[in-house]
Design a protein around this motif. Structure first.
Motif, PDB file in Angstrom:
ATOM      1  N   PHE A 110      -3.572   2.832  11.663  1.00 13.28           N
ATOM      2  CA  PHE A 110      -4.638   1.993  11.124  1.00 13.28           C
ATOM      3  C   PHE A 110      -5.507   1.490  12.277  1.00 13.28           C
ATOM      4  CE2 PHE A 110      -0.944  -0.898  11.575  1.00 13.28           C
ATOM      5  CZ  PHE A 110      -1.477  -1.943  12.315  1.00 13.28           C
ATOM      6  N   LYS A 143      -6.348 -11.649   1.176  1.00 10.00           N
ATOM      7  CA  LYS A 143      -6.340 -10.541   2.128  1.00 10.00           C
ATOM      8  C   LYS A 143      -6.088 -11.047   3.552  1.00 10.00           C
ATOM      9  CE  LYS A 143      -7.564  -7.272  -0.830  1.00 10.00           C
ATOM     10  NZ  LYS A 143      -6.666  -6.137  -1.170  1.00 10.00           N
ATOM     11  N   ASN A 154       0.836  -1.211   0.000  1.00  7.45           N
ATOM     12  CA  ASN A 154       0.000   0.000   0.000  1.00  7.45           C
ATOM     13  C   ASN A 154       0.871   1.262   0.000  1.00  7.45           C
ATOM     14  OD1 ASN A 154      -3.074  -0.818   0.571  1.00  7.45           O
ATOM     15  ND2 ASN A 154      -1.743  -2.250   1.650  1.00  7.45           N
ATOM     16  N   ASP A 183      -9.689  -4.285   5.613  1.00  2.41           N
ATOM     17  CA  ASP A 183      -8.803  -4.348   4.454  1.00  2.41           C
ATOM     18  C   ASP A 183      -7.980  -5.639   4.482  1.00  2.41           C
ATOM     19  OD1 ASP A 183      -9.000  -1.524   3.102  1.00  2.41           O
ATOM     20  OD2 ASP A 183      -8.915  -1.159   5.268  1.00  2.41           O
ATOM     21  N   TYR A 184      -7.603  -6.071   5.696  1.00  2.00           N
ATOM     22  CA  TYR A 184      -6.822  -7.301   5.853  1.00  2.00           C
ATOM     23  C   TYR A 184      -7.213  -8.004   7.156  1.00  2.00           C
ATOM     24  CZ  TYR A 184      -3.845  -5.134   2.321  1.00  2.00           C
ATOM     25  OH  TYR A 184      -3.389  -4.538   1.175  1.00  2.00           O
ATOM     26  N   LYS A 187      -6.416   2.366   7.106  1.00  2.00           N
ATOM     27  CA  LYS A 187      -6.876   1.002   6.835  1.00  2.00           C
ATOM     28  C   LYS A 187      -7.442   0.367   8.118  1.00  2.00           C
ATOM     29  CE  LYS A 187      -5.216   1.004   2.582  1.00  2.00           C
ATOM     30  NZ  LYS A 187      -6.103   0.994   1.380  1.00  2.00           N
ATOM     31  N   LYS A 188      -8.186  -0.704   7.905  1.00  2.00           N
ATOM     32  CA  LYS A 188      -8.715  -1.477   9.033  1.00  2.00           C
ATOM     33  C   LYS A 188      -8.174  -2.905   8.946  1.00  2.00           C
ATOM     34  CE  LYS A 188     -13.128  -1.226  10.139  1.00  2.00           C
ATOM     35  NZ  LYS A 188     -14.601  -1.502  10.133  1.00  2.00           N
ATOM     36  N   ILE A 189      -7.610  -3.384  10.070  1.00  2.00           N
ATOM     37  CA  ILE A 189      -7.063  -4.745  10.124  1.00  2.00           C
ATOM     38  C   ILE A 189      -7.710  -5.494  11.287  1.00  2.00           C
ATOM     39  CG2 ILE A 189      -5.002  -6.137  10.553  1.00  2.00           C
ATOM     40  CD1 ILE A 189      -3.339  -4.009   9.188  1.00  2.00           C
ATOM     41  N   LEU A 248      -0.209   2.095   5.934  1.00  2.00           N
ATOM     42  CA  LEU A 248      -1.516   1.481   6.213  1.00  2.00           C
ATOM     43  C   LEU A 248      -2.463   2.483   6.870  1.00  2.00           C
ATOM     44  CD1 LEU A 248      -0.365  -2.023   7.536  1.00  2.00           C
ATOM     45  CD2 LEU A 248      -1.522  -1.553   5.371  1.00  2.00           C
TER      46      LEU A 248
END
Length: 443
Positions: free
Chosen positions: A207, A261, A172, A234-235, A179-181, A176
């Motif tokens: 994130f 992912k 990315n 996102d992952y 983003k949401k993990i 990150l």
């Protein structure tokens, strides 16, 4: 008189039978051997994984005996004790085996279970036997001034999760942020170990982190994956083990979450996880600190030397070259090299005590040149330990399941030492204060 005569004959026959049995059985704990205690698990919910791992571990010990006649002439011997990945049974196995050899006291205890290693970390230090947590266990045991007998070798959970974050950031444009993990984890010491590092990574990387636990053994994950579908991350960073892994891949497919992912830990990235999941596993990613394949020279030579002599440990020879089999071989390499290193200081051709092997583990220097000499080039990373660093590497690779085999998709990636090492240093200092330990490096 007749009954006395018969009694004498019976006693004589019993003594002879015992003598014959003793002669026929392998001398597992002779004082002249480098006896290695192996608290293993080959049954239970994680038994399939243990079969491959400990099969590789034992095959390498056999290989050294057959190929080299032992370590500088000292034969290796061993005994397994079934723990079923159970903490209480792990402690029981350790207590049962530690006195089977008056010199080695087990050489190096490798239970391949974070919970068991937590239960043994004080006991092994008191008994002066190295506790070897290769790719698992307490991250703060990297600090040898506080944990002189504990060795979380190669790469710790916290450095691993940091490397995974670095890999995802690289996909990315280096960030990150925003983003949401989801962190989906086995609700145990194993699963919880990387959380502090992941929280720190989320803080500096900006994130959002969502933590979702899964109860042991992990074959019920419906609610967790419904929540993942709702969160739409996102992952997913996945910290599974055993049946939990294939269950997660099938559940991800069911809710429509892309497997490319999902990045698993190295204990969620073996053929035992992907093959049973079928098409649901294709595209799935995981970290690893060892490669798969029988083309690694030492794995091919084990096949030739050990299995050629009819002394192979694996019932299913097709598992040779699998991730967990090769990982077991890698763990055995580190153990044998620690014994060899100890002999270099305390006397070649001598049986090493637990204290001496501890020194060997703390002074490992397995370079690329040494790996090449062992036929293990590329199998695992270089390992160089010290009192300050019982880990010795901190590197992983990322691999992807293509539907039939693991394919490497990265080179070695090192976690963020500047972030992670202060975390475990602080944890080790807290542990030392609680236990009344004055941190100091052993000579």
């Amino acid at each position: 008189m007749k009954s006395i005569k018969h009694l004498r004959q019976l006693l004589l026959a019993t003594a002879c039978a015992a003598s014959l049995l003793s002669a026929a059985a392998p001398a597992l704990a002779q004082a002249s051997d480098q006896f290695i205690a192996i608290p293993s698990y080959r049954v239970g919910p994680y038994g399939t994984n243990g079969q491959s791992y400990y099969g590789g571990y034992v095959d390498y010990l056999n290989y050294i005996n057959i190929k080299e006649g032992g370590v500088n002439g000292v034969k290796l011997s061993w005994e397994e004790c079934e723990t079923e990945y159970n903490n209480a049974k792990g402690v029981e196995c350790y207590e049962r085996m530690k006195n089977k050899n008056p010199v080695t006291h087990g050489t190096a205890i490798n239970p391949m279970a974070t919970g068991i290693s937590y239960a043994l970390i004080d006991k092994t230090a008191e008994d002066k036997v190295p506790l070897v947590m290769i790719g698992y266990g307490r991250t703060d045991a990297v600090d040898g001034s506080v944990f002189p007998y504990a060795f979380p070798l190669v790469t710790t959970y916290q450095m691993q999760v940091s490397a995974i974050v670095k890999y995802l950031a690289g996909k990315n444009n280096g960030s990150l942020a925003g983003k949401k993990i989801v962190f989906l984890y086995h609700d145990s010491a194993y699963g919880k170990e990387p959380i502090v590092a992941l929280q720190a990574e989320a803080s500096i990387g900006k994130f959002k982190l969502v933590e979702i636990p899964v109860a042991h053994p992990g074959n019920e994950q419906g609610a967790q994956w419904l929540r993942i579908r709702q969160e739409n991350p996102d992952y997913v960073i996945f910290w599974g083990w055993g049946v939990m892994n294939q269950t997660a891949l099938k559940a991800a497919q069911k809710v429509g979450y892309a497997r490319d992912k999902i990045v698993g830990s190295w204990w969620a990235g073996s053929e035992e996880d992907t093959i049973p999941a079928g098409d649901a596993a294709k595209g799935y990613l995981s970290a690893t600190w060892n490669v798969a394949g029988k083309d690694v020279p030492v794995i091919a030579d084990i096949d030739k030397v050990v299995y050629g002599a009819g002394k192979g440990n694996m019932q299913d020879k097709n598992k040779l070259g699998s991730i967990l089999y090769n990982r077991g071989v890698s763990a055995a390499i580190a153990t044998v090299e620690a014994v060899r290193t100890a002999q270099g200081k305390y006397g070649k051709g001598k049986v090493m005590s637990g204290e001496q092997v501890r020194w060997g583990f703390e002074n490992l220097n397995i370079t690329d040149a040494r790996l090449k000499a062992l036929g293990a080039t590329g199998l695992l990373p270089e390992i160089k330990t010290s009192c300050d660093n019982h880990e010795g590497s901190g590197k992983v690779k990322i691999q992807q399941w293509d539907g039939s085999k693991w394919v490497l998709v990265s080179d070695w990636i090192e976690g963020n030492k500047n972030l992670i090492h202060p975390l475990f240093k602080a944890s080790a200092a807290k542990y030392a204060k609680e236990k009344g330990i004055t941190p100091a490096c052993m000579k």
